[in-house]
Structure formats: structure tokens, C-alpha cells
Design an enzyme around this catalytic site. Sequence first.
Site, PDB file in Angstrom:
ATOM      1  N   HIS A 301      -1.888   6.389  13.067  1.00 18.94           N
ATOM      2  CA  HIS A 301      -2.989   7.919  13.393  1.00 18.94           C
ATOM      3  C   HIS A 301      -2.127   9.413  12.782  1.00 18.94           C
ATOM      4  CE1 HIS A 301      -4.320  11.486  15.665  1.00 18.94           C
ATOM      5  NE2 HIS A 301      -4.845  10.055  17.007  1.00 18.94           N
ATOM      6  N   ASP A 355      -5.468   3.426  21.119  1.00 21.79           N
ATOM      7  CA  ASP A 355      -6.981   2.155  21.078  1.00 21.79           C
ATOM      8  C   ASP A 355      -6.320   0.769  21.710  1.00 21.79           C
ATOM      9  OD1 ASP A 355      -9.753   3.746  21.476  1.00 21.79           O
ATOM     10  OD2 ASP A 355      -9.218   4.153  18.889  1.00 21.79           O
TER      11      ASP A 355
HETATM   12  N1  COA Z   1      -1.894  -0.485   9.927  1.00 26.19           N
HETATM   13  C1  COA Z   1      -1.236  -0.599   8.600  1.00 26.19           C
HETATM   14  N2  COA Z   1      -0.966  -0.178   7.413  1.00 26.19           N
HETATM   15  C2  COA Z   1      -1.105   1.483   8.221  1.00 26.19           C
HETATM   16  C3  COA Z   1      -2.504   1.880   9.582  1.00 26.19           C
HETATM   17  C4  COA Z   1      -1.994   0.913  10.790  1.00 26.19           C
HETATM   18  N3  COA Z   1      -3.404   0.749  11.648  1.00 26.19           N
HETATM   19  N4  COA Z   1      -2.474   2.537   9.671  1.00 26.19           N
HETATM   20  C5  COA Z   1      -1.988   3.717   8.277  1.00 26.19           C
HETATM   21  N5  COA Z   1      -1.406   3.125   7.622  1.00 26.19           N
HETATM   22  C6  COA Z   1      -0.858   3.099   6.396  1.00 26.19           C
HETATM   23  C7  COA Z   1      -1.383   2.827   5.075  1.00 26.19           C
HETATM   24  O1  COA Z   1      -2.009   1.060   4.092  1.00 26.19           O
HETATM   25  C8  COA Z   1      -1.324   4.069   4.139  1.00 26.19           C
HETATM   26  O2  COA Z   1      -0.420   3.296   3.854  1.00 26.19           O
HETATM   27  P1  COA Z   1       0.064   3.185   2.204  1.00 26.19           P
HETATM   28  O3  COA Z   1       0.563   4.576   2.609  1.00 26.19           O
HETATM   29  O4  COA Z   1       1.506   2.281   1.742  1.00 26.19           O
HETATM   30  O5  COA Z   1      -1.008   3.569   1.207  1.00 26.19           O
HETATM   31  C9  COA Z   1      -0.213   5.199   5.174  1.00 26.19           C
HETATM   32  O6  COA Z   1      -0.173   4.279   6.415  1.00 26.19           O
HETATM   33  C10 COA Z   1      -1.520   6.223   5.362  1.00 26.19           C
HETATM   34  O7  COA Z   1      -2.588   5.622   6.168  1.00 26.19           O
HETATM   35  P2  COA Z   1      -3.851   6.984   5.972  1.00 26.19           P
HETATM   36  O8  COA Z   1      -4.955   5.644   6.405  1.00 26.19           O
HETATM   37  O9  COA Z   1      -3.852   7.397   4.448  1.00 26.19           O
HETATM   38  O10 COA Z   1      -3.680   7.935   6.868  1.00 26.19           O
HETATM   39  P3  COA Z   1      -4.697   8.043   8.095  1.00 26.19           P
HETATM   40  O11 COA Z   1      -3.746   9.361   8.525  1.00 26.19           O
HETATM   41  O12 COA Z   1      -5.250   8.840   7.399  1.00 26.19           O
HETATM   42  O13 COA Z   1      -5.816   7.250   9.274  1.00 26.19           O
HETATM   43  C11 COA Z   1      -5.953   5.852  10.899  1.00 26.19           C
HETATM   44  C12 COA Z   1      -5.315   7.330  10.149  1.00 26.19           C
HETATM   45  C13 COA Z   1      -5.638   6.308  12.472  1.00 26.19           C
HETATM   46  C14 COA Z   1      -6.696   6.237  10.400  1.00 26.19           C
HETATM   47  C15 COA Z   1      -4.856   4.613  10.577  1.00 26.19           C
HETATM   48  O14 COA Z   1      -3.903   4.769  10.774  1.00 26.19           O
HETATM   49  C16 COA Z   1      -5.993   3.478  11.200  1.00 26.19           C
HETATM   50  O15 COA Z   1      -6.831   3.016  10.153  1.00 26.19           O
HETATM   51  N6  COA Z   1      -4.899   2.634  11.827  1.00 26.19           N
HETATM   52  C17 COA Z   1      -6.674   1.673  12.515  1.00 26.19           C
HETATM   53  C18 COA Z   1      -7.308   1.626  13.306  1.00 26.19           C
HETATM   54  C19 COA Z   1      -7.030   2.863  14.839  1.00 26.19           C
HETATM   55  O16 COA Z   1      -6.466   2.232  15.219  1.00 26.19           O
HETATM   56  N7  COA Z   1      -8.239   3.439  14.706  1.00 26.19           N
HETATM   57  C20 COA Z   1      -7.903   4.614  16.081  1.00 26.19           C
HETATM   58  C21 COA Z   1      -7.383   5.671  15.459  1.00 26.19           C
HETATM   59  S1  COA Z   1      -7.511   6.622  17.335  1.00 26.19           S
END
Ligand code: COA
Length: 422
Positions: A301, A355
Site C-alpha cells: 500500500h 483487499d
Molecule cells: N508484491 C510484491 N512486491 C510489491 C508489491 C506486491 N504486492 N507491492 C509493492 N511491491 C514492491 C515493488 O515491486 C517495488 O519493489 P522494487 O522497489 O524492488 O521495484 C516496491 O515494492 C514499491 O512498489 P510500488 O508499486 O512502487 O509501490 P506503490 O506504493 O506505488 O504501490 C500498490 C502500492 C498498492 C499499487 C502496490 O503495492 C500493488 O500493486 N499491490 C498489489 C495490488 C493491490 O493489492 N492493490 C490494492 C491496493 S489497496
Amino acid sequence: MAVKSPSNGPSGAESATASLDAATQANATAQANGAAAQAASVSPLYRPGLEGVPATQSAICDIDGLRGLLTYRGYPLEQLAAHSSFLETAYLLIWGELPTIFQLRDFEQEVQMHRRVSFRIRDMMKCFPAGGHPMDALQASAASLGLFYSRRALDDPQYVFDAVVRLIAKIPTMVAAFQLIRKGQDPIQPRDDLAYSANFLYMLTEREPDPIAARIFDRCLILHAEHSLNASTFSARVTASTLTDPYAVVASAVGTLAGPLHGGANEDVLEMLEEIGTVEAVEPWLDQAIKARKKIMGFGHREYKVKDPRAVILQKLAEDLFLRFGHDAMYDVAQRLEEVAADRLGPKGIYPNVDFYSGLVYRKLGIPRDLFTPIFAIARTAGWLAHWREQLGANRIYRPTQIYTGSGERSWLPLESRPAVV
Ligand code: COA
């Protein structure tokens, strides 16, 4: 100003002037592009996705992502989920204080009286394609309310109260109506003797729900009612800032919530758990997924670096449901995944989000997967309306700026003079 023409364009003196202009133009374009690119790469002001940029002041909801705390108007979510109802929480969010017994009774009665939707809206929904997504049906239906209640008296407290009541009351009716319509059935009317959540489940399933199931669903709505300035709420505030009607505000927020990066990850979680299949398969599956740099659905998140407080409560709700209505083997898979992921992803601050367990709860309640996001919208309507009121209280139309990265000024060319695209 002319620019260099292709071979079939103007000739002679005209062409020479054109070439000169073209050189000047190309130079200007290069300079402009270079300047824009440089601006984009060095500007400390530009934050893609507005990450970390305060875009409003708000007194509605506070998140402490390091300690895993979420409060609505100062009240911890855990207390509201344990003791409040969705309608009381909606009142709190929208008007800022917990209602008195009279205010709550009045609000509940008003909502109950406005649950029905016009036969014209039901007829309109019957024309929607049965294969269309329920979020698209909801967005269109929510927007259509503006046609029926077109007065726009934003400074009249009665108008604001009525609009809040109508939206909170009718959104669930429209979600349930589309569910029956797409199955080829007539929507059923709300039942006045049932409370808000029980009535929604009744309209959806045509059966009076078990009171424990209805209470668990109501608590899910509380958990999803508000979460500060995420994409759909920002959308709601931008739309509100134009002083349009509240139906357009909610419709625009529904459209934003419909995107897979916002609502809907709980559907993906169920698919992922089914793909994993068994508790024994979790560890190798996770290792493989991490190796392949796959995102684990329901984890991570932007705000929380610990387990999302809503996931903590939802996990307990799931357990309560399974105790009452029978176990779900996918819950064991989910628990094992959380356990194994704590070692692998925990050090990066990646833990279960809202979620992760909500899909398991909704599945046990017999709700079809593509209604998970519309149910999120039912709950979040309370938060959107709270932000609508707050925006109107200190309004300034949103009009951010941009860093231009396009072409420098250039002249229009007649069709026959344009270079062929290869
Ligand atoms: N599984 C594995 N790795 C994850 C991850 C996950 N669910 N969420 C983040 N990471 C990792 C990324 O790969 C990245 O790693 P890196 O720095 O080695 O490249 C790092 O954590 C940062 O990820 P990022 O996507 O930039 O973080 P964010 O704050 O922008 O993203 C979300 C937040 C929610 C979009 C992201 O965690 C995600 O896509 N989660 C899965 C979808 C989900 O559950 N969405 C519902 C949200 S309430």
C-alpha cells in the site's frame, strides 16, 4: 509562418523562404523540446501521480501508515467497526460529528424513504447490455439521478441533505437492480422493515439475510467508507470544485474507482488463491512469483508500511463468517501466504492490504465477484459526499499546471504538402 515542404509542395522563392523558416522553426522546436525535457527531468515540483503532494486540507480521515492507524473524524476505525452502523458512520463522515439519537433516527428514516428508484431509471437499466460491467451500469445510473433531481442549490442546506440522503439510499438499490436485470429478472423493491445492509442483501439475493451475515456486511461497509485523498476521492473533489451537482460528483468518482489500479484487487486475490490451490503450494508459488518480480495481489500500500488496519478487522470478520457458515479452504491458503510473505516481503514494508481478506468475506456472503467494486462504491459514497461538502465549504476550482514537453510552434501544412508516413 511556412515550414519546409516535402517534394510535392511549393517551389522557387516560396520554397526557399519555406526552407529558411523551417530551419528557424526546427531550431525553435529543438530548443523548446530540450527545455521542456530538461524542465521535466529537473523540476523538483513535478511528482508523477502527485505522490506526496498535498492537494487539499481535510478534517475527514487520518492515516498513520507506520503504526497502521486509521481514524474517521478522530474516531479509531476499530471502535466504529465494533460499535457503529454504516449509516451512523456515514453521518459522522459527512456532518463531522456522531449523530444524536434523534438525528440518527431522522437520517435512517429519510434514507429508508428514498431507497426506491424511479421506474424510468429501472427501465433505462433494462436497456443496458447484460454483459456490461456493473460498475459501468452504476456510473450511468448514478449520473442519471442528476436528470431527475436537477435543481442545483449548493448553498441550501436542505438541498445538500436531500442529495446526501438520495445518493446513500439509491446507490445500493441500483447495484442490486442491475444484478437482477442482467439475470433477466425484474428488480425487487426495497423492504422497509429491513435495515440498510440487510435490505441490500435482500434486494440482491431475494432472500432475507441471516442477521449475523447482515451485520458483518454492514461492518465491511464501515471499513470501506473513507480513505482520504485516493484517486476516486480526488476525482470527486475535482468535480465538486466546478460546483456541478452531487450526482455528477459521485458518478465521476465511480468511474475512477472502476479502474483496476484502484477498486477490484480483491477479485484478483481470489483468483490468485485459487491458482495457488493448496497450503503446501504456497511457499514454492511465492518464491517463484517473487523471482518473476510479480506483484502479489492484496499486498502493499502506498500509505501503509505495516498490515493495513482494515485487513486486520476483515480477517476477523472472515473467521466469524466461517465459524457460522462453514470453513473456506482458500482462507487457509491466504493465512499461509500471509505467514510466508512476512519473511520475504515484510522487510520492504509490504503486508496485506484491505483487499486481501475482503474477497473471501464477500464470497462467503454469496456475492458475485464483479459486484465487489460496486459494493466498495456503496460504502465509499459516504466518503465522497463528505469530501463534496468539505470542498464546497472552502472551494477553489482545481486547476493545476503542467510542464509542456511537446513540439515548439509550427505551421499547419496543407494535406498534399505533408510528408508521407512510412
Ligand atoms: N508484491 C510484491 N512486491 C510489491 C508489491 C506486491 N504486492 N507491492 C509493492 N511491491 C514492491 C515493488 O515491486 C517495488 O519493489 P522494487 O522497489 O524492488 O521495484 C516496491 O515494492 C514499491 O512498489 P510500488 O508499486 O512502487 O509501490 P506503490 O506504493 O506505488 O504501490 C500498490 C502500492 C498498492 C499499487 C502496490 O503495492 C500493488 O500493486 N499491490 C498489489 C495490488 C493491490 O493489492 N492493490 C490494492 C491496493 S489497496
